[in-house]
Design an enzyme around this catalytic site. Structure first.
Site, short mmCIF file in Angstrom:
data_model
loop_
_atom_site.label_atom_id
_atom_site.label_comp_id
_atom_site.label_asym_id
_atom_site.label_seq_id
_atom_site.Cartn_x
_atom_site.Cartn_y
_atom_site.Cartn_z
CG ASP A 99 -1.66 -1.19 1.51
OD1 ASP A 99 -2.08 -1.76 0.50
OD2 ASP A 99 -1.83 -1.58 2.67
CG ASP A 105 -0.92 5.58 6.77
OD1 ASP A 105 -1.95 5.96 7.33
OD2 ASP A 105 -0.90 4.81 5.79
CD GLU A 128 -2.11 -1.37 7.52
OE1 GLU A 128 -2.57 -0.32 7.95
OE2 GLU A 128 -2.57 -2.01 6.57
CD GLU A 129 1.67 2.23 7.77
OE1 GLU A 129 2.49 2.21 6.84
OE2 GLU A 129 0.44 2.18 7.59
CG ASP A 151 -4.37 0.07 10.67
OD1 ASP A 151 -3.58 1.00 10.37
OD2 ASP A 151 -5.19 -0.41 9.89
CG LEU A 153 -4.41 7.67 10.27
CD1 LEU A 153 -4.85 7.95 11.69
CD2 LEU A 153 -3.57 8.82 9.77
CG ASP A 154 -8.49 0.86 9.33
OD1 ASP A 154 -7.86 0.13 8.55
OD2 ASP A 154 -9.73 0.85 9.40
CD GLU A 310 -7.36 -3.48 8.98
OE1 GLU A 310 -7.79 -2.42 8.52
OE2 GLU A 310 -7.01 -4.44 8.23
P1 AFP Z 1 -6.82 1.77 3.92
O1 AFP Z 1 -6.26 1.93 5.32
O2 AFP Z 1 -5.80 1.32 2.93
O3 AFP Z 1 -7.59 2.97 3.47
O4 AFP Z 1 -7.85 0.52 4.00
C1 AFP Z 1 -8.97 0.64 4.81
C2 AFP Z 1 -9.47 -0.73 5.13
O5 AFP Z 1 -8.47 -1.52 5.72
C3 AFP Z 1 -10.71 -0.68 6.03
O6 AFP Z 1 -10.68 0.34 6.96
C4 AFP Z 1 -11.85 -0.56 5.05
O7 AFP Z 1 -13.07 -1.02 5.55
C5 AFP Z 1 -11.36 -1.36 3.88
O8 AFP Z 1 -9.93 -1.38 3.95
C6 AFP Z 1 -11.78 -0.78 2.58
O9 AFP Z 1 -11.36 -1.61 1.55
P2 AFP Z 1 -12.03 -1.51 0.09
O10 AFP Z 1 -11.61 -0.19 -0.46
O11 AFP Z 1 -11.46 -2.68 -0.66
O12 AFP Z 1 -13.50 -1.63 0.27
#
Ligand code: AFP
Length: 370
Positions: A99, A105, A128-129, A151, A153-154, A310
């Site tokens: 990613d 992040d 995660e990082e 994580d 900054l999810d 998560e």
């Molecule tokens: P990011 O941290 O890369 O934005 O991902 C967010 C995540 O881990 C979670 O928080 C979301 O519900 C999911 O991924 C979204 O994934 P999609 O874009 O595949 O739906």
């Protein structure tokens, strides 16, 4: 001092006085909005609850407070993300899982590590990082019994467009000998061994929600006093909700049982709510009920979300609030024995009645070919 400087000084003091008065007044509003009683801050709540812990030495209390401090610092940066050059991709490029690392992040990761390092209550972290676990040097002769996974900054792909993001954390008691460094095995424990778990949602207001296995409580940040204040006591998830949460754009890539369930949600007139930031979706579900699904897709045959930082912490929170969390093999998430730090998992989580409903669809249709 010149009259001009005198005037500026007196105007400045008047402004400071007015700001202080307003803060006190706002604070009063918060008093009456919470419970009509006096405010209970996160620190006070944690200290008061310390006697409930099995290992009440103050270490876990210290850890939760460290996370609270990191959350305030991260919150400050998230809130001004549009004002300074901190949004967007970091120079470091991709993280270990491919990613694009966002600047915030990286910042959030650093701040959490820094805060957890200060008190010496945590002997190692996994994030995660970071590809591997990171041992934290002991503070003096202190021997820490805890490891923390997070994580930082999810939902960070949402930062540039001002959508809510969150920090998720899980705390475990280490299994290795306290006299040596922590090992990966200390982190590869099933979710039901979590000592505490929680999230911070940087949304329209900032809220920290956590559990130590004795219910779930939420604390909203009052910016006027810079404290997280108890705002959601003993959160309970409704048995059934009126919304489902899934990336329906992947509909054609889901297995038959998931497509049938989504059709059922539509037939039942459930609303579709999907933020793309799991903490936000789970927070809504904790309050209003509902179901969140991230099943396997062709791109992510084992699911996309990470089991350790998560799915596990959010599953503990949801279960503690009376909800359920399983994977699409119908195994309780908290009983899955992890084998890798960054392991992915499918997940079905939310109101117990709705998770059971989906379970029935899996049992009925999953043996059928696509
Ligand atoms: P990011 O941290 O890369 O934005 O991902 C967010 C995540 O881990 C979670 O928080 C979301 O519900 C999911 O991924 C979204 O994934 P999609 O874009 O595949 O739906």
């Amino acid at each position: 001092m010149t009259p001009f400087l005198n005037q500026i000084q007196s105007e400045t003091s008047t402004t400071i006085m007015a700001t202080a008065k307003k803060a006190a007044a706002d604070n009063g509003v918060l008093h009456s909005q919470t419970s009509g009683n006096r405010i209970i801050t996160l620190d006070e709540f944690i200290i008061r609850s310390e006697k409930d812990f099995d290992y009440a030495t103050g270490e876990l209390t210290g850890l939760l407070r460290d996370i609270g401090v990191a959350a305030k610092i991260i919150n400050r940066e998230v809130n001004k993300a549009g004002l300074v050059n901190i949004v967007g991709e970091a120079d470091s490029g991709e993280n270990h899982s491919g990613d694009m690392q966002q600047k915030l992040d990286v910042y959030a990761n650093e701040k959490l590590i820094e805060c957890l390092q200060n008190s010496g209550e945590c002997c190692a972290i996994a994030s995660e990082e970071n590809t591997d676990i990171l041992n934290i040097p002991p503070v003096g002769s202190k021997k820490s019994h805890y490891v923390v996974m997070f994580d930082p900054l999810d939902g960070s792909s949402n930062i540039d467009v001002n959508v809510s993001v969150g920090t998720i954390f899980a705390i475990y008691r280490r299994e290795s000998d306290v006299s040596g460094p922590a090992t990966k095995a200390d982190f590869l424990q099933a979710g039901n061994k979590q000592i505490a778990a929680g999230y911070v949602l940087y949304g329209t207001s900032t809220i920290l929600v956590y559990t130590t296995g004795r219910g779930v409580n939420g604390f909203t940040l009052d910016p006027s006093i810079g404290e997280f204040c108890l705002s959601h006591r003993n959160m309970r998830i409704p048995e059934h909700g009126q919304t489902y949460s899934v990336n329906q754009g992947y509909y054609s890539k889901f297995d038959l049982e998931m497509r049938r369930y989504i059709d059922h949600c539509s037939d039942q007139n459930y609303g579709l709510r999907y933020i793309g930031s799991m903490v936000s979706d789970i927070h809504r579900i904790l309050i209003q009920g509902g179901i969140f699904l991230y099943p396997s897709t062709r791109k992510y045959p084992k699911g996309k979300l990470r089991l350790l930082y998560e799915c596990n912490p959010l599953s503990l929170l949801v279960e503690q609030a009376g909800g359920k969390a399983i994977n699409t093999q119908l195994k309780r998430i908290l009983e899955v024995e992890p084998t890798e730090l960054h392991q992915r998992s499918t997940i079905v989580i939310g109101s117990p009645g709705m998770v059971d409903e989906l379970k029935a669809f899996i049992e009925r249709y999953s043996a059928l070919p696509l």
